[in-house]
Design a protein around this motif. Structure first.
Motif, PDB file in Angstrom:
ATOM      1  N   ARG A 140      -0.153   2.248  -7.408  1.00  0.00           N
ATOM      2  CA  ARG A 140       0.251   1.261  -6.888  1.00  0.00           C
ATOM      3  C   ARG A 140       1.245   0.379  -7.935  1.00  0.00           C
ATOM      4  NH1 ARG A 140      -1.139  -2.542  -2.145  1.00  0.00           N
ATOM      5  NH2 ARG A 140      -0.463  -4.407  -3.148  1.00  0.00           N
TER       6      ARG A 140
ATOM      7  N   LEU B 256       6.489   1.291   4.233  1.00  0.00           N
ATOM      8  CA  LEU B 256       5.502   0.851   3.466  1.00  0.00           C
ATOM      9  C   LEU B 256       6.034   0.692   1.894  1.00  0.00           C
ATOM     10  CD1 LEU B 256       2.444   2.946   4.535  1.00  0.00           C
ATOM     11  CD2 LEU B 256       2.512   0.448   4.467  1.00  0.00           C
TER      12      LEU B 256
ATOM     13  N   HIS C 224      -3.984   7.151  -1.721  1.00  0.00           N
ATOM     14  CA  HIS C 224      -4.922   6.526  -2.816  1.00  0.00           C
ATOM     15  C   HIS C 224      -5.182   7.269  -3.925  1.00  0.00           C
ATOM     16  CE1 HIS C 224      -8.736   4.814  -4.246  1.00  0.00           C
ATOM     17  NE2 HIS C 224      -9.172   6.309  -4.563  1.00  0.00           N
TER      18      HIS C 224
ATOM     19  N   ALA D 280       7.972  -2.321   1.254  1.00  0.00           N
ATOM     20  CA  ALA D 280       7.103  -3.680   1.094  1.00  0.00           C
ATOM     21  C   ALA D 280       5.942  -3.579   0.219  1.00  0.00           C
ATOM     22  CB  ALA D 280       6.389  -3.610   2.764  1.00  0.00           C
ATOM     23  N   GLY D 281       6.273  -2.904  -0.649  1.00  0.00           N
ATOM     24  CA  GLY D 281       5.297  -2.751  -2.006  1.00  0.00           C
ATOM     25  C   GLY D 281       4.024  -2.236  -1.787  1.00  0.00           C
ATOM     26  N   LYS D 282       3.959  -1.683  -0.510  1.00  0.00           N
ATOM     27  CA  LYS D 282       2.597  -0.673  -0.482  1.00  0.00           C
ATOM     28  C   LYS D 282       2.775   0.719  -0.804  1.00  0.00           C
ATOM     29  CE  LYS D 282       1.005  -4.251   2.801  1.00  0.00           C
ATOM     30  NZ  LYS D 282       1.707  -4.448   4.260  1.00  0.00           N
ATOM     31  N   ILE D 283       1.689   1.345  -0.453  1.00  0.00           N
ATOM     32  CA  ILE D 283       1.585   2.902  -0.849  1.00  0.00           C
ATOM     33  C   ILE D 283       0.767   3.440   0.143  1.00  0.00           C
ATOM     34  CG2 ILE D 283       2.609   2.956  -3.291  1.00  0.00           C
ATOM     35  CD1 ILE D 283      -0.258   3.660  -4.063  1.00  0.00           C
ATOM     36  N   HIS D 284       1.205   4.729   0.613  1.00  0.00           N
ATOM     37  CA  HIS D 284      -0.053   5.571   1.674  1.00  0.00           C
ATOM     38  C   HIS D 284      -0.826   6.335   1.183  1.00  0.00           C
ATOM     39  CE1 HIS D 284       3.472   7.768   0.323  1.00  0.00           C
ATOM     40  NE2 HIS D 284       3.024   8.776   1.143  1.00  0.00           N
TER      41      HIS D 284
ATOM     42  N   ASN E 241       5.203  -0.095  -8.133  1.00  0.00           N
ATOM     43  CA  ASN E 241       5.501  -1.577  -8.096  1.00  0.00           C
ATOM     44  C   ASN E 241       6.536  -1.663  -9.338  1.00  0.00           C
ATOM     45  OD1 ASN E 241       4.770  -2.278  -5.901  1.00  0.00           O
ATOM     46  ND2 ASN E 241       2.768  -3.006  -6.672  1.00  0.00           N
TER      47      ASN E 241
END
Ligand code: SAJ
Length: 429
Positions: free
Chosen positions: A55, A41, A50, A44-48, A59
């Protein structure tokens, strides 16, 4: 000492923001996690997780070219251990992740390195548990490498700001270790950095969360007394807090999350003979969801077969974290009393509680409901219009476990509003 490269072990609520912040402050950072899904994740530039602003920060860290992720540590100037320390069934700390993180550092540990533990841990962990593991390298803690403990103190929902601005306590196994820790955290911390020994730093962390737990337990016990004596706890606490030396926290349906509801047990585990008050406070808070559910049951004249719309499941306002959430316990308890419970958690739409059903929207949760129960004080629930709610559900009973809804407004819209910690008054002020 100059730190150029840092390995951060554990890409969770603390490790990920810390690693990213170090990277955006110019250090080379390797973020380590054993969970490949998390690594994929991140790549791929995403985070798990909130967390507001996280984010963008992550990045920025990747874009700076200073950060990458990996499954295993490598040689570095410093290592930060920020893995989880959950509790197991018998309410003792599960230190397996911390120990195994320390073990993975072993082959890469060199003379002059700094190792910092951030995971919340029982007193003496750094000295009695981490030092012996790392010394299997043949290097001596405090002499050949530096070893320190620094507690994370950030509040979920405000992590990014607090990580930088909060005062930071750094406890070394000797003075040189504390000083080395200071040099590392100085790269980004703006709050004061206070140096002490490792065990004091561990205790400070546990004392902070335990103090908060005991304070909330007092508020919850006061809420029970308020009901018995015909008092409104929300008003009473507000008035008591006008005293210059009183600061009672808020009553509610219980205490959740992975910190305050767990950390006090680390002290109970470490010294059961000295921790009666701490244990009792934990038990009061753990019992509060049941207390809240039973009050709803009584106020509704029984919940069996009734349709209840429950608002919120998170452990507290404006987060998506459901761990140890008292809201989940209240919903499940209502279901166990025979209610048909639908839940609506705007930050985790698919989640629900045992024997309850998840609703994807406010409209759906209210459909056909006899009663509305507020379990979490998310910002958006403050602003609900009882007039609009009345159009969406047939029932006219509402229950507030957080003390945020206004009696008059709800009554004007035709609702009977009841609240946790509010007893029948015989005098109107
Ligand atoms: N709660 C109440 N009444 C209150 C305040 C909180 O019932 O007046 C409940 C919340 O609804 C929630 C639980 O307590 O269920 C815990 O929430 P919280 O906001 O008090 O704390 P956490 O667990 O999110 O974060 C705490 C913080 N510790 C302190 O404020 C002393 C944070 O600074 C720590 O970094 C964090 O624990 C941690 O990671 O240990």
């Amino acid at each position: 000492m100059e730190f150029k490269k840092v390995c951060v072990l554990g890409m969770g609520y603390i490790g990920l923001p810390t690693a990213s912040t170090l990277a955006t402050h110019g250090l080379e950072v390797v973020g380590i996690d054993i969970d490949q899904r998390i690594l994929r994740l991140l790549q791929a530039g995403k985070i798990h997780i909130h967390e507001p602003g996280l984010r963008t920060l992550v990045n920025a860290a990747f874009q700076s070219g200073n950060m990458r992720v990996s499954e295993t540590p490598e040689e570095a100037d410093a290592f930060i251990i920020a893995v989880q320390t959950p509790i197991v069934e018998d309410r003792t700390a599960d230190m397996r992740y911390v120990i195994s993180a320390a073990e993975t550092i072993l082959p890469h540990l060199n003379q002059g390195n700094l190792v910092v533990l951030e995971s919340t841990s029982p007193p003496r962990t750094t000295i009695d548990m981490i030092a012996p593991v790392l010394e299997r390298s043949g290097l001596k803690a405090g002499e050949d490498f530096f070893l320190a403990y620094t507690p994370e103190r950030v509040l979920p929902g405000q992590i990014l700001r607090e990580l930088i601005d909060n005062a930071r306590v750094i406890g070394g196994i000797n003075r040189a270790s504390a000083e080395a820790g200071k040099q590392l955290y100085e790269t980004f911390a703006r709050g004061e950095i206070l140096l002490t020994d490792a065990t004091t730093a561990e205790m400070v962390k546990l004392m902070e969360n335990t103090y908060r737990d005991i304070n909330i337990a007092a508020a919850n016990e006061f809420s029970r007394l308020a009901e018995r004596f015909g008092v409104n706890i929300w008003e009473a606490i507000k008035l008591a807090n006008l005293h210059p030396r009183v600061n009672i926290l808020r009553a509610g349906p219980g205490v959740g999350g992975h910190c305050i509801s767990i950390d006090p047990w680390f002290l109970v585990q470490a010294a059961p003979d000295l921790t009666q008050l701490i244990k009792q406070a934990r038990e009061v808070n753990d019992d509060q969801p049941k207390f809240a559910a039973e009050k709803i049951h009584r106020e509704m004249g029984g919940v069996k077969g009734r349709r209840i719309a429950a608002l919120g499941l998170a452990y507290k306002a404006d987060v998506d974290d459901l761990r140890e959430s008292p809201a989940i316990d209240v919903a499940a308890h209502l279901a166990s009393l025979g209610a048909m419970v639908r839940t609506y958690e705007p930050f985790a739409l698919e989640e629900s509680a045992e024997n309850c059903q998840a609703a994807p929207s406010l409209e759906v949760v209210l459909e056909g409901a006899d009663a509305l129960v507020l379990l979490v004080d998310h910002r958006q629930f403050y602003d609900l219009s009882p007039g609009e709610i009345a159009q969406l559900m047939p029932g006219r009973f509402a229950f507030d476990t957080r003390g945020i809804w206004d009696q008059e407004t709800w009554e004007k819209a035709g609702f009977q509003l009841r609240a946790l910690g509010v007893g029948e008054r015989d005098v109107t002020a």
